[in-house]
Design a protein around this motif. Structure first.
Motif, PDB file in Angstrom:
ATOM      1  N   PRO A   4       0.823  -1.190   0.000  1.00 49.02           N
ATOM      2  CA  PRO A   4       0.000   0.000   0.000  1.00 49.02           C
ATOM      3  C   PRO A   4       0.862   1.247   0.000  1.00 49.02           C
ATOM      4  CG  PRO A   4       0.010  -1.014   2.167  1.00 49.02           C
ATOM      5  CD  PRO A   4       0.725  -1.939   1.274  1.00 49.02           C
ATOM      6  N   PRO A   5       0.309   2.424  -0.286  1.00 55.81           N
ATOM      7  CA  PRO A   5       1.066   3.653  -0.311  1.00 55.81           C
ATOM      8  C   PRO A   5       1.756   3.899   1.023  1.00 55.81           C
ATOM      9  CG  PRO A   5      -1.153   3.983  -1.153  1.00 55.81           C
ATOM     10  CD  PRO A   5      -1.099   2.606  -0.593  1.00 55.81           C
ATOM     11  N   PRO A 207      -7.714   7.745 -20.037  1.00 60.81           N
ATOM     12  CA  PRO A 207      -6.534   6.884 -19.868  1.00 60.81           C
ATOM     13  C   PRO A 207      -6.991   5.439 -19.718  1.00 60.81           C
ATOM     14  CG  PRO A 207      -6.569   8.690 -18.261  1.00 60.81           C
ATOM     15  CD  PRO A 207      -7.919   8.644 -18.890  1.00 60.81           C
ATOM     16  N   SER A 208      -6.206   4.503 -20.236  1.00 63.58           N
ATOM     17  CA  SER A 208      -6.616   3.106 -20.187  1.00 63.58           C
ATOM     18  C   SER A 208      -6.651   2.559 -18.762  1.00 63.58           C
ATOM     19  CB  SER A 208      -5.683   2.249 -21.049  1.00 63.58           C
ATOM     20  OG  SER A 208      -5.897   2.520 -22.426  1.00 63.58           O
ATOM     21  N   LYS A 209      -5.632   2.924 -17.942  1.00 58.98           N
ATOM     22  CA  LYS A 209      -5.553   2.442 -16.564  1.00 58.98           C
ATOM     23  C   LYS A 209      -5.008   3.552 -15.673  1.00 58.98           C
ATOM     24  CE  LYS A 209      -4.974  -2.445 -17.749  1.00 58.98           C
ATOM     25  NZ  LYS A 209      -4.141  -3.670 -17.593  1.00 58.98           N
ATOM     26  N   PRO A 210      -5.170   3.431 -14.351  1.00 60.99           N
ATOM     27  CA  PRO A 210      -4.660   4.468 -13.451  1.00 60.99           C
ATOM     28  C   PRO A 210      -3.186   4.791 -13.667  1.00 60.99           C
ATOM     29  CG  PRO A 210      -6.084   2.979 -12.244  1.00 60.99           C
ATOM     30  CD  PRO A 210      -5.932   2.395 -13.610  1.00 60.99           C
ATOM     31  N   ALA A 211      -2.375   3.784 -14.011  1.00 65.21           N
ATOM     32  CA  ALA A 211      -0.947   4.032 -14.228  1.00 65.21           C
ATOM     33  C   ALA A 211      -0.702   5.006 -15.375  1.00 65.21           C
ATOM     34  CB  ALA A 211      -0.233   2.711 -14.501  1.00 65.21           C
ATOM     35  N   ASP A 212      -1.671   5.132 -16.292  1.00 71.93           N
ATOM     36  CA  ASP A 212      -1.516   6.032 -17.443  1.00 71.93           C
ATOM     37  C   ASP A 212      -2.069   7.429 -17.187  1.00 71.93           C
ATOM     38  OD1 ASP A 212      -0.512   3.826 -18.864  1.00 71.93           O
ATOM     39  OD2 ASP A 212      -2.535   3.218 -19.463  1.00 71.93           O
ATOM     40  N   GLU A 220      -1.623   7.978  -5.176  1.00 68.95           N
ATOM     41  CA  GLU A 220      -2.978   7.599  -5.589  1.00 68.95           C
ATOM     42  C   GLU A 220      -2.945   6.391  -6.509  1.00 68.95           C
ATOM     43  OE1 GLU A 220      -4.748  12.158  -5.296  1.00 68.95           O
ATOM     44  OE2 GLU A 220      -4.100  11.331  -7.224  1.00 68.95           O
ATOM     45  N   LYS A 221      -1.992   6.353  -7.431  1.00 74.75           N
ATOM     46  CA  LYS A 221      -1.854   5.197  -8.317  1.00 74.75           C
ATOM     47  C   LYS A 221      -1.530   3.935  -7.519  1.00 74.75           C
ATOM     48  CE  LYS A 221      -0.225   7.901 -12.278  1.00 74.75           C
ATOM     49  NZ  LYS A 221       0.896   8.166 -13.200  1.00 74.75           N
TER      50      LYS A 221
END
Length: 459
Positions: A4-5, A207-212, A220-221
């Motif tokens: 986790p973060p 964006p396709s996914k949160p990483a993008d 947050e990612k």
């Protein structure tokens, strides 16, 4: 599994991430689905004048409306599998651009054959859109939040009818002859071409996914990735790990039948409600203009749009998905079955409003059930299969309703049969849930803090 973060308050990070998703993702997917349903709504209104202009009988129109789902059914699963490989942004944009152009081309049909052909092509081009967005949401938000976001997404369907009905009726009434075109031709162009333009914009907006996503922070990612990884580890493995095992899973097929039943009520109202209201002339002796038909037809869907989000929000907090799905479907079925037998047009519209509201309470919450049976590897094919098989109701009931109307002169038989199908679907989802509870151990309690965080996102 990703940790986790490590910086900042987890609750503050969750709050910030979900806020951004609500602001950046939800409005775009709502607009996309709004345009999809405007496309489906306009065929029902175009029928008020188009059928006579190009010589379509009730049966021919019902068949044409139904043929949309032939191409949709065949290409649904392949489309969703392709989206998983090439990315959501590119594939959803492609779907919107092509279906918008084909929808606009419906303005130029000249008879049964061309009408049938364009409807099949429209189904092929739109295939994969709805399950694609549902799959897309599984890349972004955990189950605890997904019911509310799915409800916002699906809210675009009744809103499309509530907005589109008066707009369509005004176009038919006042733009007949514009640029030498019939009113129904203007209608298809006015709804189809903007859809293609929005499809171009979608490529840059989603964006396709949160990483993008450049608008998410690193924390947050990481938080989103961690939450989704925890959830996936807790997913029921009964449907298996592969695409093939999802397609042959009895539970997936059972869910497809449940969706078939719930969607039956939705398609019946969307394709035929304008004609039902127009039939008030023979049923109740009330003569209505095209504009009045549009305004009255909007009422049930406006009611549905008002209630569905609040039901989904409550369901997110209680996690009682099956109660809302089965209860909404049963109440909607009873109201639909009674509506042809009342002797008052106002009461008929009230009952149809109850039906629409209950159907649109059940639909978004139904889509929270499949991810409980599907792993990440099987989700794309499983969700697409459920949607494509369930959407065969969009083939069966428009065709059957048109044929029954031509035979009996009323919509009564079709309404009763659809109501019975909805009722059986409600029983099936209860049985499926009881079977799952007998097999599963109690879920871990780690989702509960997340539910509290999610509950405050939109306050």
């Amino acid at each position: 599994m990703t940790a986790p973060p490590r910086t900042g308050s987890p609750e503050a990070t969750a709050h910030s991430a979900y806020r951004k998703i609500f602001r950046r993702i939800v409005p775009v997917i709502m607009l996309m689905y709004l345009l999809a349903w405007l496309d489906r709504v306009n065929i029902g209104f175009a029928a008020l004048t188009m059928n006579k202009d190009i010589g379509l009988s009730d049966t021919a129109f019902g068949l044409g409306a139904a043929l949309f789902f032939v191409g949709y059914f065949i290409f649904e699963v392949p489309s969703n599998v392709i989206m998983e490989k090439v990315g959501a942004r590119m594939w959803l944009a492609r779907i919107m651009i092509t279906w918008g152009l084909v929808s606009a081309a419906t303005a130029f049909v000249v008879g049964e054959v061309s009408f049938y052909a364009v409807r099949i092509l429209l189904g092929i081009t739109e295939a994969g859109f709805f399950p694609g967005v549902l799959l897309y949401l599984t890349f972004w938000v955990p189950r605890a939040l997904r019911g509310r976001i799915t409800a916002l997404f699906l809210m675009a369907a009744p809103l499309a009818t509530a907005i589109g009905a008066p707009i369509a009726s005004l176009i038919l009434a006042h733009l007949d002859g514009f640029l030498g075109l019939k009113g129904w031709q203007v209608l298809f162009l006015a709804f189809g071409l903007p859809t293609a333009l929005v499809g171009v914009a979608v490529f840059w907006l989603l964006p396709s996914k949160p990483a993008d996503a450049k608008w998410l922070t690193a924390d947050e990612k990481a938080f989103l990735h961690h939450q989704l990884a925890l959830e996936q580890a807790d997913t029921d493995k009964d449907a298996g790990h592969s695409t093939f095992s999802a397609l042959k899973s009895p539970k997936v097929l059972a869910l497809a039948f449940v969706f078939f039943g719930i969607a039956s009520g939705s398609y019946l109202l969307n394709f035929f409600l304008p004609q039902v209201v127009a039939s008030f002339k023979t049923t109740y002796g009330i003569s209505l203009s095209v504009t009045q038909i549009g305004l009255i037809s909007a009422i049930p869907f406006l009611c549905a749009a008002l209630v569905m989000y609040f039901a989904a929000r409550r369901s997110d907090r209680t996690q009682k998905r099956v109660v809302y799905v089965s209860g909404g479907t049963v109440i909607g079925a009873v109201a639909l079955a009674l509506s042809p037998f009342v002797g008052n047009p106002v009461l008929a519209i009230v009952l149809l409003s109850v039906t629409a509201s209950c159907v649109y309470i059940a639909l978004p919450l139904f889509w929270q059930l499949p991810p409980r049976f599907l792993t990440a590897a099987s989700a794309a094919a499983g969700i697409a299969l459920i949607n494509s098989v369930g959407n065969l109701s969009g083939f069966v009931w428009p065709y059957a309703t048109g044929a029954l109307k031509a035979t009996t002169g009323t919509f009564t038989v079709a309404f009763v049969l659809v109501a019975a199908t909805m009722f059986i679907a409600a029983v099936a989802v209860i049985a499926l849930d009881r079977s799952r509870k007998r097999q599963d151990n109690a879920r871990p309690s780690r989702e509960e803090p997340e539910l509290e965080t999610v509950a405050r996102v939109d306050r």
